[in-house]
Motif scaffolding. Sequence first.
Motif, PDB file in Angstrom:
ATOM      1  N   UNK A 140      19.876   4.772  72.068  1.00  0.00           N
ATOM      2  CA  UNK A 140      20.209   3.347  72.057  1.00  0.00           C
ATOM      3  C   UNK A 140      21.540   3.310  70.981  1.00  0.00           C
ATOM      4  N   UNK A 141      21.483   4.060  69.959  1.00  0.00           N
ATOM      5  CA  UNK A 141      22.515   3.832  69.003  1.00  0.00           C
ATOM      6  C   UNK A 141      23.838   4.581  69.385  1.00  0.00           C
ATOM      7  N   UNK A 142      23.854   5.592  70.174  1.00  0.00           N
ATOM      8  CA  UNK A 142      25.051   6.200  70.611  1.00  0.00           C
ATOM      9  C   UNK A 142      25.178   6.229  72.106  1.00  0.00           C
ATOM     10  N   UNK A 143      24.675   5.513  72.984  1.00  0.00           N
ATOM     11  CA  UNK A 143      24.634   5.831  74.308  1.00  0.00           C
ATOM     12  C   UNK A 143      25.889   5.487  75.015  1.00  0.00           C
ATOM     13  N   UNK A 146      28.048   8.662  75.930  1.00  0.00           N
ATOM     14  CA  UNK A 146      27.822   9.546  77.161  1.00  0.00           C
ATOM     15  C   UNK A 146      28.440   9.328  78.418  1.00  0.00           C
ATOM     16  N   UNK A 147      28.935  10.204  79.112  1.00  0.00           N
ATOM     17  CA  UNK A 147      29.985   9.777  80.409  1.00  0.00           C
ATOM     18  C   UNK A 147      28.889   9.362  81.539  1.00  0.00           C
ATOM     19  N   UNK A 148      29.666   8.901  82.789  1.00  0.00           N
ATOM     20  CA  UNK A 148      28.880   8.634  83.895  1.00  0.00           C
ATOM     21  C   UNK A 148      27.897   7.630  84.079  1.00  0.00           C
ATOM     22  N   UNK A 149      27.046   7.687  84.713  1.00  0.00           N
ATOM     23  CA  UNK A 149      25.958   6.698  85.003  1.00  0.00           C
ATOM     24  C   UNK A 149      25.029   6.619  83.863  1.00  0.00           C
ATOM     25  N   UNK A 150      24.842   7.633  83.190  1.00  0.00           N
ATOM     26  CA  UNK A 150      24.012   7.359  81.827  1.00  0.00           C
ATOM     27  C   UNK A 150      24.569   6.960  80.723  1.00  0.00           C
ATOM     28  N   UNK A 151      25.883   6.323  80.980  1.00  0.00           N
ATOM     29  CA  UNK A 151      26.510   5.692  79.852  1.00  0.00           C
ATOM     30  C   UNK A 151      25.476   4.388  79.550  1.00  0.00           C
ATOM     31  N   UNK A 152      25.306   3.942  78.155  1.00  0.00           N
ATOM     32  CA  UNK A 152      24.665   2.873  77.938  1.00  0.00           C
ATOM     33  C   UNK A 152      25.378   2.148  76.842  1.00  0.00           C
ATOM     34  N   UNK A 153      24.784   0.792  76.477  1.00  0.00           N
ATOM     35  CA  UNK A 153      25.261  -0.163  75.660  1.00  0.00           C
ATOM     36  C   UNK A 153      24.934   0.301  74.139  1.00  0.00           C
ATOM     37  N   UNK A 158      20.833  -2.146  62.818  1.00  0.00           N
ATOM     38  CA  UNK A 158      19.990  -3.360  61.884  1.00  0.00           C
ATOM     39  C   UNK A 158      19.361  -4.015  63.215  1.00  0.00           C
ATOM     40  N   UNK A 159      20.141  -4.491  64.153  1.00  0.00           N
ATOM     41  CA  UNK A 159      19.574  -5.310  65.305  1.00  0.00           C
ATOM     42  C   UNK A 159      18.481  -4.502  65.897  1.00  0.00           C
ATOM     43  N   UNK A 160      18.659  -3.311  66.108  1.00  0.00           N
ATOM     44  CA  UNK A 160      17.593  -2.243  66.932  1.00  0.00           C
ATOM     45  C   UNK A 160      16.325  -2.317  66.348  1.00  0.00           C
ATOM     46  N   UNK A 416      10.004   3.333  73.655  1.00  0.00           N
ATOM     47  CA  UNK A 416      10.826   3.606  74.781  1.00  0.00           C
ATOM     48  C   UNK A 416      11.120   2.643  75.610  1.00  0.00           C
ATOM     49  N   UNK A 417      10.026   1.377  75.814  1.00  0.00           N
ATOM     50  CA  UNK A 417      10.453   0.454  76.558  1.00  0.00           C
ATOM     51  C   UNK A 417      11.314  -0.339  76.357  1.00  0.00           C
ATOM     52  N   UNK A 418      11.375  -0.511  74.914  1.00  0.00           N
ATOM     53  CA  UNK A 418      12.540  -1.439  74.253  1.00  0.00           C
ATOM     54  C   UNK A 418      13.836  -0.782  74.374  1.00  0.00           C
ATOM     55  N   UNK A 419      13.895   0.572  74.343  1.00  0.00           N
ATOM     56  CA  UNK A 419      15.146   0.975  74.472  1.00  0.00           C
ATOM     57  C   UNK A 419      15.731   1.008  75.985  1.00  0.00           C
ATOM     58  N   UNK A 420      14.882   1.128  77.052  1.00  0.00           N
ATOM     59  CA  UNK A 420      15.113   0.987  78.126  1.00  0.00           C
ATOM     60  C   UNK A 420      15.788  -0.590  78.578  1.00  0.00           C
ATOM     61  N   UNK A 421      14.933  -1.330  77.831  1.00  0.00           N
ATOM     62  CA  UNK A 421      15.372  -2.847  78.121  1.00  0.00           C
ATOM     63  C   UNK A 421      16.600  -3.199  77.421  1.00  0.00           C
TER      64      UNK A 421
END
Length: 638
Positions: A140-143, A146-153, A158-160, A416-421
Amino acid sequence: MGLSPAIRRPIADVLAALLTLMAICWALSVPRYLGLGFYPQQFFAAILALVLPIAFLELPARRFSHRTVVPWYDVALALIAFASVSWIAVGYPQFVLQIFAKPAEVWIPGIIITLLTLECLRRATGWTLVLIICAFLLYALFGDLLPGRLQGRAQNWQLLAGYMALDSNGILGLPISVAGTVVVAFILFGTLLGITGGSNFFTDAAMLGMGRFRGGSMKIAVLASGLFGSISGSAVANVVGTGVVTIPMIKRDGYPGHKAAAIEAVASTGGQLMPPVMGASAFLMAEFLAIPYSDIVAAALVPAILYYVALFIQADLDAARMGIRPVPKSEIPARRTVARGLHFILAFAVLIWLLFWKGYQPERAALWSAVVLIATSFAIGYRGSRPALRAIFGSLSRCGHSVVEIILISAASGLVIGVLNVTGLSFNLTYLLVQIGGNNAFILLTLSAIVCIILGMGLPTLGVYVLLAALVAPALIKVGIDPIAAHLYVLYFGMMSMITPPIAIAAFAAASLAKAPAMATGWAAMKFGWVAYIIPLLFVFSPTLLLHGAPWEIALAVTTAVVGVWLVSIGLAGYFAGLLTPGVRVLFGLAGLLALIPSGAFPQAVVTDVIGVACGFALMVWRLMSRKPATAKDTVES
């Protein structure tokens, strides 16, 4: 410096009893009747405010170590946990609106609650689940790195922190809402069964019903562990709870230690797949799928029965092959004694009636069943004794202690659910799995099964299901698999990690009780639990085994599946009317696999059923007609 047992135990017991009472009041809508209005998350926070201090008071920092005095730092952590979660509970209506503004009064308690929850989880379950959740938080902090389809926001830390502690998709989300209400009610019901003698009744009934047959000790273990496991929240706890009685009994009858442990491990693990509780997963599954709980129970029933039919048949055939004798008559309880406990069945009848015919919520149905159980126990009793009133009240604290681990897992699962969202990881993983599977359902199912077993290794039941329901089930649904079938599929393969080496924690726990080699027990457990690796594939391709379809189709599918399980079990055990040669064992196995294929799996599936059943019965008749008188060699383990 710290709390002595004389001080620590009463404090922990009061907190645990208060936890149970709060759950009961919530299930019975007491706040609404009193005119009290507040957010559900405030109630869940209050539950967590009790659970975290109990964990710090009861669980030492080093797992499995013994301590008599609670050190000062654990007392301090318990107070900090209580204060932080209580702060969130009281101020929730204002704080929840300020998450994105990132005020210090939100993110500071958020960090404290997250860290303390993970520390309590580590003490309760070990490092495995904690490391997995930490990996999600780091994503969640450093997504974005990551390269490709696994790249996240990437998220602001503090927000997290505020989001995880306050949002309904975080710690105070769906998993803890189920654990803090439904699971508590059913665990209370199970606790009362133990106090009133219900657990002894079911063990006695299993011994009376099966003790006079060959291999009676093994069959008693299968029935007793299945019955106890269906209301237990943990496969390992089930192994420990029933295995201390059943494993020595099986070994005394001449069974090898590793196989005695394997039977207990498989029977206990199956309890997590057997309604009504299913390791608390059934309730969460109903919430995830937004369908009635009764639909989950109905769908899970036939696969669970097939699981135990396979185990029971193999235990019987192994007993015949090894010449295992029945349980001595002196140890079998009298019919009159067992008959006096039939009133325990009334509580289960009330539970089923309220759930399926009256449409009660699961937690309310469990509480009313508990009332019936208490009433009949006071009136009739069992084995000449009735529960003491003090013991009934003591069940409140015992129940509270029992659910601490489940609630901790549920709270951590919310992370986990929070990170996925917030990161979009759920969509990315679904897309990646579907892309790897090439939109081919069979390839995707095989890949998912491997992922489920790997992710499930070392995790408790509820943690296994939450992870897999969030990560793997959406990919299966994406390719057109029925949602209930997809969720049951991941639950089955996640639970199989309990008996699948190299980290088969249920099998290893049983091995320690049997003083048997751990890996040998794990491989034997895989053999006894073979059907759980096959059945999920069958109900995915043909939902008739989930009771979806015309009555005649369901009846045909269930009947041929039972015959198929019988035939494959004969092949694995290597015994039917005498020892079987390797070639005959293969023929029995092939006939069983053909019979196992449900009629709705593909257009010509009925033909395979007919061929499998016909060939299987032909082999049985041939074996019976060619049976030779038993010799001493026939009873030697091959």
